[in-house]
Design a protein around this motif. Structure first.
Motif, PDB file in Angstrom:
ATOM      1  N   GLN A 299       0.821  -1.209   0.000  1.00  0.00           N
ATOM      2  CA  GLN A 299       0.000   0.000   0.000  1.00  0.00           C
ATOM      3  C   GLN A 299       0.858   1.263   0.000  1.00  0.00           C
ATOM      4  N   VAL A 300       2.049   1.191   0.587  1.00  0.00           N
ATOM      5  CA  VAL A 300       2.957   2.350   0.592  1.00  0.00           C
ATOM      6  C   VAL A 300       3.361   2.692  -0.835  1.00  0.00           C
ATOM      7  N   THR A 301       3.742   1.664  -1.605  1.00  0.00           N
ATOM      8  CA  THR A 301       4.128   1.870  -2.999  1.00  0.00           C
ATOM      9  C   THR A 301       2.947   2.367  -3.819  1.00  0.00           C
ATOM     10  N   ALA A 302       1.766   1.817  -3.556  1.00  0.00           N
ATOM     11  CA  ALA A 302       0.567   2.263  -4.276  1.00  0.00           C
ATOM     12  C   ALA A 302       0.320   3.750  -4.047  1.00  0.00           C
ATOM     13  N   ARG A 303       0.420   4.201  -2.798  1.00  0.00           N
ATOM     14  CA  ARG A 303       0.211   5.632  -2.509  1.00  0.00           C
ATOM     15  C   ARG A 303       1.245   6.489  -3.215  1.00  0.00           C
ATOM     16  N   ASN A 304       2.505   6.019  -3.229  1.00  0.00           N
ATOM     17  CA  ASN A 304       3.562   6.788  -3.898  1.00  0.00           C
ATOM     18  C   ASN A 304       3.315   6.912  -5.394  1.00  0.00           C
ATOM     19  N   LEU A 305       2.631   5.925  -5.959  1.00  0.00           N
ATOM     20  CA  LEU A 305       2.324   5.946  -7.392  1.00  0.00           C
ATOM     21  C   LEU A 305       0.984   6.619  -7.681  1.00  0.00           C
ATOM     22  N   GLY A 306       0.273   7.007  -6.627  1.00  0.00           N
ATOM     23  CA  GLY A 306      -1.035   7.620  -6.815  1.00  0.00           C
ATOM     24  C   GLY A 306      -2.104   6.620  -7.209  1.00  0.00           C
ATOM     25  N   ILE A 307      -1.918   5.357  -6.827  1.00  0.00           N
ATOM     26  CA  ILE A 307      -2.863   4.296  -7.179  1.00  0.00           C
ATOM     27  C   ILE A 307      -3.753   3.985  -5.981  1.00  0.00           C
ATOM     28  N   VAL A 308      -5.048   3.949  -6.227  1.00  0.00           N
ATOM     29  CA  VAL A 308      -5.999   3.522  -5.204  1.00  0.00           C
ATOM     30  C   VAL A 308      -6.284   2.039  -5.437  1.00  0.00           C
ATOM     31  N   VAL A 309      -5.883   1.219  -4.493  1.00  0.00           N
ATOM     32  CA  VAL A 309      -6.077  -0.230  -4.645  1.00  0.00           C
ATOM     33  C   VAL A 309      -7.558  -0.541  -4.454  1.00  0.00           C
ATOM     34  N   PRO A 310      -8.190  -1.209  -5.432  1.00  0.00           N
ATOM     35  CA  PRO A 310      -9.613  -1.540  -5.289  1.00  0.00           C
ATOM     36  C   PRO A 310      -9.879  -2.352  -4.024  1.00  0.00           C
ATOM     37  N   GLY A 311     -11.021  -2.081  -3.389  1.00  0.00           N
ATOM     38  CA  GLY A 311     -11.356  -2.760  -2.148  1.00  0.00           C
ATOM     39  C   GLY A 311     -11.393  -4.268  -2.287  1.00  0.00           C
ATOM     40  N   GLN A 312     -11.926  -4.761  -3.406  1.00  0.00           N
ATOM     41  CA  GLN A 312     -12.000  -6.208  -3.597  1.00  0.00           C
ATOM     42  C   GLN A 312     -10.613  -6.834  -3.657  1.00  0.00           C
ATOM     43  N   LEU A 313      -9.672  -6.115  -4.271  1.00  0.00           N
ATOM     44  CA  LEU A 313      -8.308  -6.632  -4.346  1.00  0.00           C
ATOM     45  C   LEU A 313      -7.666  -6.646  -2.962  1.00  0.00           C
ATOM     46  N   MET A 314      -7.939  -5.635  -2.168  1.00  0.00           N
ATOM     47  CA  MET A 314      -7.409  -5.588  -0.809  1.00  0.00           C
ATOM     48  C   MET A 314      -7.950  -6.753   0.025  1.00  0.00           C
ATOM     49  N   LEU A 315      -9.219  -7.075  -0.163  1.00  0.00           N
ATOM     50  CA  LEU A 315      -9.818  -8.177   0.583  1.00  0.00           C
ATOM     51  C   LEU A 315      -9.222  -9.521   0.184  1.00  0.00           C
ATOM     52  N   ARG A 316      -8.799  -9.633  -1.067  1.00  0.00           N
ATOM     53  CA  ARG A 316      -8.213 -10.894  -1.551  1.00  0.00           C
ATOM     54  C   ARG A 316      -6.751 -11.048  -1.145  1.00  0.00           C
ATOM     55  N   ALA A 317      -6.115  -9.956  -0.752  1.00  0.00           N
ATOM     56  CA  ALA A 317      -4.680 -10.011  -0.435  1.00  0.00           C
ATOM     57  C   ALA A 317      -4.445 -10.818   0.834  1.00  0.00           C
ATOM     58  N   ASP A 318      -3.378 -11.605   0.818  1.00  0.00           N
ATOM     59  CA  ASP A 318      -2.963 -12.352   2.009  1.00  0.00           C
ATOM     60  C   ASP A 318      -2.190 -11.444   2.962  1.00  0.00           C
ATOM     61  N   ARG A 319      -1.468 -10.480   2.387  1.00  0.00           N
ATOM     62  CA  ARG A 319      -0.729  -9.524   3.209  1.00  0.00           C
ATOM     63  C   ARG A 319      -0.809  -8.153   2.557  1.00  0.00           C
ATOM     64  N   VAL A 320      -0.919  -7.137   3.387  1.00  0.00           N
ATOM     65  CA  VAL A 320      -0.900  -5.750   2.897  1.00  0.00           C
ATOM     66  C   VAL A 320       0.215  -5.025   3.651  1.00  0.00           C
ATOM     67  N   ILE A 321       1.133  -4.459   2.896  1.00  0.00           N
ATOM     68  CA  ILE A 321       2.210  -3.668   3.491  1.00  0.00           C
ATOM     69  C   ILE A 321       1.733  -2.227   3.563  1.00  0.00           C
ATOM     70  N   SER A 322       1.570  -1.711   4.789  1.00  0.00           N
ATOM     71  CA  SER A 322       0.996  -0.359   4.916  1.00  0.00           C
ATOM     72  C   SER A 322       1.860   0.518   5.812  1.00  0.00           C
TER      73      SER A 322
END
Length: 322
Positions: A299-322
């Motif tokens: 999620q840190v890299t996503a924010r740096n790239l200006g990407i909003v990770v879709p909620g469904q993808l977040m729910l499917r993730a086994d790990r989220v780096i935040s």
């Protein structure tokens, strides 16, 4: 169908060293490690798994590691060297190493770590997954199917992407699943070779910029795990969303990764070596395929790239780096 939440083929760790049960070898076993690229993480995990099985380096086992250092032309010579040094088992990394090891010997057992693409049965070295026959067995990686799944995840993360770069060492990248997914999504693929030399990745990313790709699939290859930091840093510099093979690559700063865990697979490789050293015939040991896959989103890299990770993808993730 891939299911990342199923268990890998059951594996019970022994509390007592198997060597204590079936006895001290008369001499240390000789284990060869043949790889097209030096990947310290993979070899380290394999040796650690062997140690957990009771094989103490220098006492029970001696390792002979040979790497082609990205020059595939060296593999036949290195394979022949391991054969001449009378290895008890050769662990061969990737189809490149497996093929050259088998061409060098039809008597020394070869454990695959891992066959990562198509053509395993077509190679003729394996008769079937359930009963390989011959001297080759080990772990096959479902590489082509996984590449297609990664492209699907990348498009879920960057749905506006229309041009997808594919990082690959040469110009011969082939994946039926990637082609199928790209056609269904209406996206264009641009395969960009990384080539050789200290400046190869910088040149590759410059080409990706010229090609105006919207996102990047870092294909499965041993050298990309070794060079993960350099690739991740360049993806950040070029502000390019990228998906990677090994979960640890997302932990290290990559945007997203999907694949099996290295330590689990290397434990399976070690178990094959252990069984062979205890007398099992490689041709009687069924080839395994991983069925546990981990998706990691940074999620840190996503924010740096200006990407909003879709909620469904977040729910499917086994790990989220935040």
């Amino acid at each position: 169908m891939l299911n990342r939440r199923k268990c890998l083929i059951p594996f019970l760790a022994c509390a007592i060293s198997p060597l204590a049960v079936w006895g001290q070898p008369q001499r240390p076993y000789r284990i060869g490690w043949l790889t097209p690229s030096t990947v310290p993480e993979a070899e380290r995990e394999f040796r650690a798994a062997m140690a957990r099985l009771g094989y103490i380096e220098g006492r029970h086992v001696l390792y002979n590691s040979q790497s082609a250092e990205d020059d595939l032309r060296r593999l036949p010579t290195l394979a022949a060297l391991l054969v001449s040094n009378k290895m008890d088992v050769i662990v061969a990394v990737s189809p490149y190493g497996i093929v050259k090891a088998r061409q060098a010997t039809d008597t020394i057992p070869i454990v695959m770590a891992f066959w990562g693409g198509q053509g395993l049965l077509e190679s003729g070295y394996v008769h079937s997954l359930s009963h390989p026959g011959g001297t080759v067995t080990g772990v096959s990686m479902l590489g082509d199917e996984l590449e297609g799944k990664r492209l699907e995840l990348l498009l879920d993360l960057v749905p506006t992407a229309r041009r997808i770069g594919v990082l690959w060492p040469g110009s011969d990248f082939e994946s039926q699943h990637v082609e199928r997914v790209s056609r269904a999504a209406g996206v264009v693929l641009r395969v960009v070779p990384t080539g050789e030399g200290n400046d190869s990745y910088r040149r590759a990313f410059s080409t990706l910029e010229i090609e105006r790709v919207d996102a990047l699939l870092v294909a499965s290859h041993p050298r990309y795990l070794r060079d993960a930091k350099q690739i991740i840093d360049l993806a950040a510099l070029h502000r390019l969303p990228a998906i990677y093979e090994w979960p640890v690559m997302a932990v290290a700063g990559g945007l997203i990764a999907y694949g099996p865990r290295m330590e689990v697979l290397e434990a399976r490789v070690a178990s094959y070596v252990d069984r062979i050293l205890r007398g099992a015939k490689p041709g009687n040991l069924p080839i395994e395929q991983p069925s546990t896959f981990e998706m990691v989103v940074n999620q840190v890299t996503a924010r740096n790239l200006g990407i909003v990770v879709p909620g469904q993808l977040m729910l499917r993730a086994d790990r989220v780096i935040s």
